[in-house]
Scaffold this active site. Structure first.
Site, short mmCIF file in Angstrom:
data_model
loop_
_atom_site.label_atom_id
_atom_site.label_comp_id
_atom_site.label_asym_id
_atom_site.label_seq_id
_atom_site.Cartn_x
_atom_site.Cartn_y
_atom_site.Cartn_z
N ASP A 81 -4.31 2.84 14.21
CA ASP A 81 -3.46 3.45 13.20
C ASP A 81 -3.96 4.87 12.96
O ASP A 81 -4.80 5.38 13.72
CB ASP A 81 -3.38 2.61 11.92
CG ASP A 81 -4.70 2.58 11.13
OD1 ASP A 81 -5.66 3.29 11.53
OD2 ASP A 81 -4.77 1.85 10.14
N ARG B 266 0.86 -1.20 0.00
CA ARG B 266 0.00 0.00 0.00
C ARG B 266 0.88 1.24 0.00
O ARG B 266 1.73 1.41 0.88
CB ARG B 266 -0.94 0.04 1.19
CG ARG B 266 -1.80 1.31 1.19
CD ARG B 266 -3.05 1.25 2.05
NE ARG B 266 -2.78 1.29 3.48
CZ ARG B 266 -3.74 1.44 4.40
NH1 ARG B 266 -5.00 1.55 4.04
NH2 ARG B 266 -3.42 1.45 5.68
#
Length: 533
Positions: A447, A166
Site C-alpha cells: 500500500d 479509517r
C-alpha cells in the site's frame, strides 16, 4: 471533470449520479460544511506547526519527550472503559472500501475489518463516494456483489466482523468538494459522511461509530479530532463516547507523545496501533537530514531492530497503563499456491505474530484472509481465556529512552534491494494513479506506506552520498539508470497492454521526479493525487 454543482454551501466538482446524491444529501452536505467551517482553520495551523517542527529536525534537533506535558505522562488517569465489542480484537484485517473486498473481509475469520479510505484506497471521486455507499450497505447488512466476469455472487454471512472505518490523514485534501473556494480536509469528509449515514443504524444494532485515525504527529492533532468527535456527538444528541477511535502511532514524533494522545482523546480512544510500515517511512522522513540515521535495505528493517522494538514495547506499556488496547502491525504477506512456498510464508507470519503476542500486544493485522488462521492460532495461545492482554503491564521494564527510539539501524544497502524498491514503487504508483491503492506485488500486499519506504530510502541514500555494498555510489544518475533498466523488467513482467493501460509511463516520470528532487516530497500521494480525475 464533471460539471460543477452545489449542495448547500458546498461546491461539488465531481459527477453526481443518483447514487451519489444519496450520500451527498443537503443535510449531509450541511454537516460537512459546518465541520469544515469550524475545524479547517485550526487544522491549517496544525499543519503549519508540523513544518516548523520539521525545520528544527532538519537543522539538527532530534525528537524527544515534551517537558511541558510531563505532568500528563506522570499522572494517574485512565481512558474511558472499552465498549464490549471492542475488547477482543486479536486479529483484524484491512483493505480498501471496494464492494467485493468489503464482503470478503467482513466474512473472514477475524474480529475486526478496518475499511480503509486512506493508504490502501486511491482517493478518486468514484472511489470515495462508492466507498461510502458500500459501508452504508455493509452496516445495514444488505451489501452484496455479483462479479460481472465470473457471475459469482458475494453476500454477508451471519455474524460478520466488526466494521471500523479509517479516514484519510490530515495532509490529504478533497479537491472535488470546496467551501468558500477552498478544498475541504479529506479526513473530515470521510468522517462526516460515514457518521451521518451510519450512526442511527449502528446505535440501533447496539454498537457505536468506530474509526481508525492515521498519521497524527502530535497530541494537539489528537485534540483536534477529539474536538470534532465531541462536537458531533453534541450536535446529534448522542452520548459522549458513541464515537470511539483507534489511533495509529505511525509517525516518529507521535511515538514521543503516546501518553498525551491518549489523554487528549480519553473519552473517545480505545487503542493505539503500531503502524510500522508508515513508522519506518516517518523515521526516514523526520531524520532525513541526519546522515547517521540512514536506514539499510527495507527488507532487513524488521521489528527486531532496536528502534522498532523500543517503539512496540513503549506502545504496549503506555496503553496498558491507561486501560487502552495495544494493537500490533501488519503481516503484508499473501498466501502462495505452491505448498512449500506457502509453508515458508506462514512460518514467517507465525514468528512475527509470536513476537507481538509475547511482547503483550492485544491483537494484530493481516492483509489477507488466508493468514487469519495463523494469526488467530498465535494469539489464542497467549490470550487463553482472556479477550486481550491488558494485564500485561510491562511495569518492570526499564524506561524506554529517546535514544532507543532514535537508535541507528544496521544492515546493508544492496543493489538488489535498491532495484527491488524501484520496481515496487513503480508498480505501486502506476496502480495508484490507475485507481488501485492496494496491490499484490512479489508476494506482498503493498500500500502507500510500503511504497513510501521504497522511494524515500533511495532519496536519502542519494542525499547523503551512500554507497551500496558493492561499492557503487548512489547518485541521481545511478538511480535514473536503474529506473530505466527496472522499468524494462516491469514492462516484460506485466506486458505492453497493461503498461499502456495502467499509466506506467506517468508513474515512471513521477518516480524519477520525486526521488531525484533536492527537497524531500512529504507524501508521494500528494503529487500523484493531481494526476487523478
Amino acid at each position: 471533470m464533471a460539471a460543477v454543482t452545489t449542495c448547500g454551501a458546498l461546491t461539488i466538482k465531481g459527477a453526481m449520479p443518483e447514487a451519489y446524491q444519496e450520500i451527498l444529501t443537503p443535510a449531509a452536505c450541511e454537516f460537512v460544511a459546518e465541520l469544515s467551517q469550524l475545524f479547517r482553520p485550526p487544522l491549517k495551523a496544525l499543519l503549519s506547526a508540523r513544518q516548523q517542527r520539521q525545520a528544527k529536525y532538519d537543522a539538527g534537533a532530534l525528537p524527544d519527550f515534551l517537558a511541558e506535558t510531563a505532568a500528563i505522562r506522570h499522572g494517574d488517569w485512565q481512558v474511558a472503559a472499552l465498549p464490549a465489542d471492542l475488547q477482543d480484537r486479536r486479529v483484524e484485517i484491512t483493505g480498501p472500501v471496494e464492494r467485493k473486498m468489503i464482503i470478503n473481509a467482513l466474512n473472514a475469520d477475524v474480529k475486526v475489518f478496518m475499511a480503509d479510505f486512506e493508504d490502501s484506497q486511491t482517493p478518486s471521486w468514484d472511489g470515495m463516494l462508492e466507498g461510502q455507499i458500500n459501508l452504508r450497505d455493509a452496516n445495514l447488512g444488505t451489501i452484496s456483489y455479483t462479479d460481472p466476469q465470473s457471475g459469482k455472487h458475494y453476500a454477508l454471512k451471519e455474524h460478520p466482523a466488526l466494521l471500523i472505518a479509517r479516514v484519510r490523514g490530515l495532509h490529504l485534501w478533497e479537491k472535488h468538494i470546496e467551501l468558500a473556494g477552498e478544498p475541504i480536509p479529506g479526513g473530515l469528509v470521510d468522517f462526516a459522511l460515514y457518521f451521518y449515514h451510519n450512526y442511527r443504524t449502528r446505535l440501533k444494532n447496539g454498537t457505536g461509530v468506530y474509526y481508525y485515525v492515521p498519521k497524527l504527529q502530535s497530541h494537539l492533532e489528537a485534540k483536534w479530532w477529539d474536538d470534532i468527535f465531541r462536537y458531533t456527538e453534541q450536535r446529534f444528541a448522542v452520548p459522549i463516547g458513541t464515537i470511539r477511535a483507534t489511533v495509529l502511532i505511525e509517525t516518529l514524533p507521535a511515538a514521543f507523545e503516546m501518553d498525551e494522545i491518549l489523554y487528549m482523546m480519553k473519552d473517545h480512544i480505545v487503542a493505539l496501533n503500531c503502524g510500522r510500515w508508515d513508522y519506518i517511512f516517518s523515521y526516514i522522513k523526520t531524520l532525513n537530514n541526519h546522515p547517521d540515521r540512514v536506514l539499510p535495505d527495507r527488507q532487513v528493517v524488521s521489528m527486531h531492530k532496536p528502534f522498532l522494538s523500543a517503539y512496540s514495547r513503549l506502545l504496549i506499556k503506555t496503553c496498558h497503563k491507561r486501560g487502552a488496547l495495544a494493537m500490533g502491525g501488519m503481516a503484508a504477506f499473501i498466501p502462495a499456491k505452491d505448498p512449500a512456498v506457502n509453508a515458508a510464508i506462514l512460518e514467517r507470519v507465525t514468528a512475527d505474530k509470536e513476537l507481538e503476542a509475547s511482547n503483550g500486544h492485544d491483537g494484530t493485522w493481516v492483509a489477507h484472509p488466508g493468514l487469519a488462521a495463523t494469526a488467530n492460532g498465535v494469539f489464542a495461545k497467549y490470550l487463553g481465556d482472556n479477550t486481550n492482554q491488558l494485564a500485561v503491564s510491562r511495569a518492570d521494564d526499564a524506561p524506554i529512552t529517546a535514544a532507543e527510539l532514535l537508535a541507528p539501524c544496521d544492515g546493508d544497502r544492496t543493489e538488489e534491494g535498491m532495484r527491488t524498491n524501484i520496481r515496487v514503487a513503480l508498480q505501486y504508483l502506476a496502480a495508484w494513479i490507475s485507481g488501485k491503492g492496494c496491490v499484490p506485488i512479489y508476494g506482498l500486499m503493498e500500500d502507500a506506506a510500503t511504497a513510501e519506504i521504497s522511494r524515500t530510502s533511495i532519496w536519502q541514500w542519494i542525499k547523503h552520498g551512500k554507497e551500496l555494498s558493492n561499492g557503487k555510489l548512489v547518485t541521481k544518475a545511478l538511480f535514473a539508470s536503474f529506473l530505466e533498466e527496472e522499468a524494462k523488467v516491469v514492462l516484460a513482467e506485466v506486458g505492453a497492454e497493461v503498461w499502456q493501460s495502467q499509466n506506467f509511463a506517468r508513474a515512471q516520470a513521477l518516480l524519477l521526479d520525486i526521488t531525484t528532487a533536492d527537497e524531500l516530497t512529504d507524501f508521494l500521494t500528494l503529487p500523484a493525487y493531481q494526476l487523478l480525475d
